[in-house]
Design a protein around this motif. Sequence first.
Motif, PDB file in Angstrom:
ATOM      1  N   SER A 215     -27.401  18.519   0.902  1.00 29.49           N
ATOM      2  CA  SER A 215     -28.570  19.081   1.592  1.00 29.49           C
ATOM      3  C   SER A 215     -28.327  19.236   3.090  1.00 29.49           C
ATOM      4  O   SER A 215     -29.051  19.955   3.767  1.00 29.49           O
ATOM      5  N   ASP A 216     -27.305  18.551   3.638  1.00 28.27           N
ATOM      6  CA  ASP A 216     -26.977  18.656   5.062  1.00 28.27           C
ATOM      7  C   ASP A 216     -26.006  19.794   5.358  1.00 28.27           C
ATOM      8  O   ASP A 216     -25.662  20.033   6.516  1.00 28.27           O
ATOM      9  N   TRP A 217     -25.536  20.484   4.333  1.00 25.95           N
ATOM     10  CA  TRP A 217     -24.621  21.608   4.542  1.00 25.95           C
ATOM     11  C   TRP A 217     -25.324  22.708   5.338  1.00 25.95           C
ATOM     12  O   TRP A 217     -26.390  23.169   4.970  1.00 25.95           O
ATOM     13  N   ASN A 218     -24.741  23.125   6.458  1.00 24.12           N
ATOM     14  CA  ASN A 218     -25.400  24.118   7.317  1.00 24.12           C
ATOM     15  C   ASN A 218     -24.466  25.237   7.763  1.00 24.12           C
ATOM     16  O   ASN A 218     -24.792  26.014   8.651  1.00 24.12           O
ATOM     17  N   THR A 219     -23.291  25.340   7.138  1.00 22.79           N
ATOM     18  CA  THR A 219     -22.347  26.386   7.507  1.00 22.79           C
ATOM     19  C   THR A 219     -22.833  27.753   7.045  1.00 22.79           C
ATOM     20  O   THR A 219     -22.661  28.764   7.730  1.00 22.79           O
ATOM     21  N   ASP A 220     -23.450  27.809   5.871  1.00 23.94           N
ATOM     22  CA  ASP A 220     -24.009  29.043   5.322  1.00 23.94           C
ATOM     23  C   ASP A 220     -25.127  28.646   4.362  1.00 23.94           C
ATOM     24  O   ASP A 220     -25.622  27.515   4.417  1.00 23.94           O
ATOM     25  N   ASP A 221     -25.543  29.560   3.489  1.00 20.65           N
ATOM     26  CA  ASP A 221     -26.704  29.300   2.640  1.00 20.65           C
ATOM     27  C   ASP A 221     -26.325  28.723   1.266  1.00 20.65           C
ATOM     28  O   ASP A 221     -27.072  28.852   0.305  1.00 20.65           O
ATOM     29  N   ARG A 222     -25.175  28.035   1.165  1.00 22.57           N
ATOM     30  CA  ARG A 222     -24.733  27.482  -0.114  1.00 22.57           C
ATOM     31  C   ARG A 222     -25.132  26.017  -0.314  1.00 22.57           C
ATOM     32  O   ARG A 222     -24.547  25.324  -1.141  1.00 22.57           O
ATOM     33  N   ARG A 223     -26.118  25.560   0.408  1.00 24.60           N
ATOM     34  CA  ARG A 223     -26.629  24.194   0.221  1.00 24.60           C
ATOM     35  C   ARG A 223     -27.008  23.975  -1.253  1.00 24.60           C
ATOM     36  O   ARG A 223     -27.563  24.863  -1.893  1.00 24.60           O
ATOM     37  N   PHE A 224     -26.649  22.811  -1.813  1.00 31.58           N
ATOM     38  CA  PHE A 224     -26.913  22.406  -3.204  1.00 31.58           C
ATOM     39  C   PHE A 224     -26.001  23.098  -4.222  1.00 31.58           C
ATOM     40  O   PHE A 224     -26.215  22.949  -5.415  1.00 31.58           O
ATOM     41  N   TYR A 225     -24.998  23.838  -3.769  1.00 32.35           N
ATOM     42  CA  TYR A 225     -24.070  24.454  -4.719  1.00 32.35           C
ATOM     43  C   TYR A 225     -23.141  23.388  -5.309  1.00 32.35           C
ATOM     44  O   TYR A 225     -22.607  22.536  -4.599  1.00 32.35           O
ATOM     45  N   CYS A 226     -22.947  23.462  -6.607  1.00 30.75           N
ATOM     46  CA  CYS A 226     -22.065  22.559  -7.345  1.00 30.75           C
ATOM     47  C   CYS A 226     -20.946  23.408  -7.947  1.00 30.75           C
ATOM     48  O   CYS A 226     -21.201  24.221  -8.843  1.00 30.75           O
ATOM     49  N   TYR A 227     -19.729  23.250  -7.437  1.00 32.27           N
ATOM     50  CA  TYR A 227     -18.595  24.045  -7.903  1.00 32.27           C
ATOM     51  C   TYR A 227     -17.822  23.268  -8.968  1.00 32.27           C
ATOM     52  O   TYR A 227     -17.242  22.212  -8.688  1.00 32.27           O
ATOM     53  N   LEU A 228     -17.823  23.782 -10.185  1.00 32.00           N
ATOM     54  CA  LEU A 228     -17.106  23.176 -11.301  1.00 32.00           C
ATOM     55  C   LEU A 228     -15.680  23.726 -11.316  1.00 32.00           C
ATOM     56  O   LEU A 228     -15.470  24.930 -11.177  1.00 32.00           O
ATOM     57  N   LYS A 229     -14.704  22.842 -11.546  1.00 33.20           N
ATOM     58  CA  LYS A 229     -13.306  23.232 -11.341  1.00 33.20           C
ATOM     59  C   LYS A 229     -12.394  22.696 -12.441  1.00 33.20           C
ATOM     60  O   LYS A 229     -12.713  21.703 -13.111  1.00 33.20           O
ATOM     61  N   MET A 230     -11.252  23.330 -12.600  1.00 30.68           N
ATOM     62  CA  MET A 230     -10.220  22.848 -13.511  1.00 30.68           C
ATOM     63  C   MET A 230      -8.855  23.301 -12.992  1.00 30.68           C
ATOM     64  O   MET A 230      -8.753  24.248 -12.214  1.00 30.68           O
ATOM     65  N   SER A 231      -7.806  22.602 -13.417  1.00 36.61           N
ATOM     66  CA  SER A 231      -6.438  22.975 -13.049  1.00 36.61           C
ATOM     67  C   SER A 231      -5.508  22.618 -14.199  1.00 36.61           C
ATOM     68  O   SER A 231      -5.885  21.892 -15.124  1.00 36.61           O
ATOM     69  N   ALA A 232      -4.275  23.120 -14.137  1.00 34.77           N
ATOM     70  CA  ALA A 232      -3.303  22.852 -15.201  1.00 34.77           C
ATOM     71  C   ALA A 232      -3.006  21.366 -15.320  1.00 34.77           C
ATOM     72  O   ALA A 232      -2.809  20.839 -16.414  1.00 34.77           O
ATOM     73  N   SER A 233      -2.996  20.671 -14.184  1.00 34.94           N
ATOM     74  CA  SER A 233      -2.691  19.234 -14.195  1.00 34.94           C
ATOM     75  C   SER A 233      -3.920  18.372 -14.468  1.00 34.94           C
ATOM     76  O   SER A 233      -3.795  17.181 -14.745  1.00 34.94           O
ATOM     77  N   GLY A 234      -5.110  18.979 -14.375  1.00 36.44           N
ATOM     78  CA  GLY A 234      -6.336  18.208 -14.522  1.00 36.44           C
ATOM     79  C   GLY A 234      -6.775  17.519 -13.246  1.00 36.44           C
ATOM     80  O   GLY A 234      -7.766  16.790 -13.230  1.00 36.44           O
ATOM     81  N   GLU A 235      -6.051  17.753 -12.155  1.00 36.12           N
ATOM     82  CA  GLU A 235      -6.341  17.149 -10.861  1.00 36.12           C
ATOM     83  C   GLU A 235      -6.447  18.227  -9.790  1.00 36.12           C
ATOM     84  O   GLU A 235      -5.879  19.318  -9.942  1.00 36.12           O
ATOM     85  N   PRO A 236      -7.174  17.964  -8.705  1.00 40.75           N
ATOM     86  CA  PRO A 236      -7.235  18.934  -7.600  1.00 40.75           C
ATOM     87  C   PRO A 236      -5.838  19.219  -7.066  1.00 40.75           C
ATOM     88  O   PRO A 236      -5.013  18.314  -6.937  1.00 40.75           O
ATOM     89  N   THR A 237      -5.554  20.471  -6.772  1.00 43.98           N
ATOM     90  CA  THR A 237      -4.255  20.826  -6.207  1.00 43.98           C
ATOM     91  C   THR A 237      -4.225  20.610  -4.703  1.00 43.98           C
ATOM     92  O   THR A 237      -3.147  20.456  -4.115  1.00 43.98           O
ATOM     93  N   VAL A 238      -5.405  20.622  -4.076  1.00 43.31           N
ATOM     94  CA  VAL A 238      -5.511  20.402  -2.633  1.00 43.31           C
ATOM     95  C   VAL A 238      -6.738  19.533  -2.374  1.00 43.31           C
ATOM     96  O   VAL A 238      -7.744  19.630  -3.080  1.00 43.31           O
ATOM     97  N   ARG A 239      -6.655  18.674  -1.381  1.00 40.81           N
ATOM     98  CA  ARG A 239      -7.801  17.887  -0.913  1.00 40.81           C
ATOM     99  C   ARG A 239      -7.883  18.062   0.598  1.00 40.81           C
ATOM    100  O   ARG A 239      -6.897  17.827   1.301  1.00 40.81           O
ATOM    101  N   THR A 240      -9.026  18.483   1.098  1.00 36.03           N
ATOM    102  CA  THR A 240      -9.179  18.678   2.539  1.00 36.03           C
ATOM    103  C   THR A 240     -10.438  17.979   3.030  1.00 36.03           C
ATOM    104  O   THR A 240     -11.415  17.843   2.290  1.00 36.03           O
ATOM    105  N   ASP A 241     -10.410  17.562   4.270  1.00 35.26           N
ATOM    106  CA  ASP A 241     -11.598  16.962   4.882  1.00 35.26           C
ATOM    107  C   ASP A 241     -12.611  18.061   5.188  1.00 35.26           C
ATOM    108  O   ASP A 241     -12.256  19.096   5.769  1.00 35.26           O
ATOM    109  N   LEU A 242     -13.859  17.845   4.819  1.00 35.94           N
ATOM    110  CA  LEU A 242     -14.910  18.826   5.065  1.00 35.94           C
ATOM    111  C   LEU A 242     -16.247  18.095   5.127  1.00 35.94           C
ATOM    112  O   LEU A 242     -16.623  17.426   4.157  1.00 35.94           O
TER     113      LEU A 242
END
Length: 237
Positions: free
Chosen positions: A101-128
């Motif tokens: 709810s504190d996201w203020n970069t754009d209007d995507r507050r409350f967005y839940c992004y569902l993800k998958m990869s070949a390894s089953g793990e995130p390929t990248v992790r970044t601070d945000l």
Amino acid sequence: MVNDFVNTSKALISVILSSYVCYRKKSERGTPSRINILQNVVSGFSLRECGDSNSGCVRDLVSNVDFPGNDIESVLAPDANYCQKVCTETSQCQFFTFLTSDWNTDDRRFYCYLKMSASGEPTVRTDLPNVVSGHSLKQCRAQSSCFKSIYDGLDFPGNDVHHSVVEDEHSCQRKCTEEPDCQFFTFVKGEYHNQNQRYICYRKKSERGTPQRINILQNVVSGFSLRECGDSNSVAV
């Protein structure tokens, strides 16, 4: 000079070899015999009592960390715990990132992004800032579709199937639970600015089973049916 270089190289190799090492431990009592404060180390306990050992279960949510890319779908969720629930119940989803709810970069507050990869793990992790990431709980032995949380100050507009006047948000949640076609609800408190809408319980349904819009709004309360909790008389308190 040669000796200084050799000594420096040995010290560097020693640091590298000691990084990323997992020390498994045991004591007679099952608790640490010493505890020290030390930077850049993490300690914890076995999860055998949780029924999750050797299962690949990762329950923890991590704040201010993004798992960019690998998106398969996005839905709206009122918090990271509900986003994790949706990921767990989506067959392809392995991990996710939720915008708070504190996201203020754009209007995507409350967005839940569902993800998958070949390894089953995130390929990248970044601070945000203002995001929360985590994993599906499919690999966890103890999991439930029951979700009792209610959200004061959040509105789930649209998708109405029924509405009526009730006493409070708990009565509204109970009505939603009792009606087979109700998946989530919004209740309008007596302090709401529009007198004509006060104490109205709006029961709602969507194709995905999740709200299609989420707004921050004073003096309303929203939540979900408790049918999956196995007790139609149960309400969040």
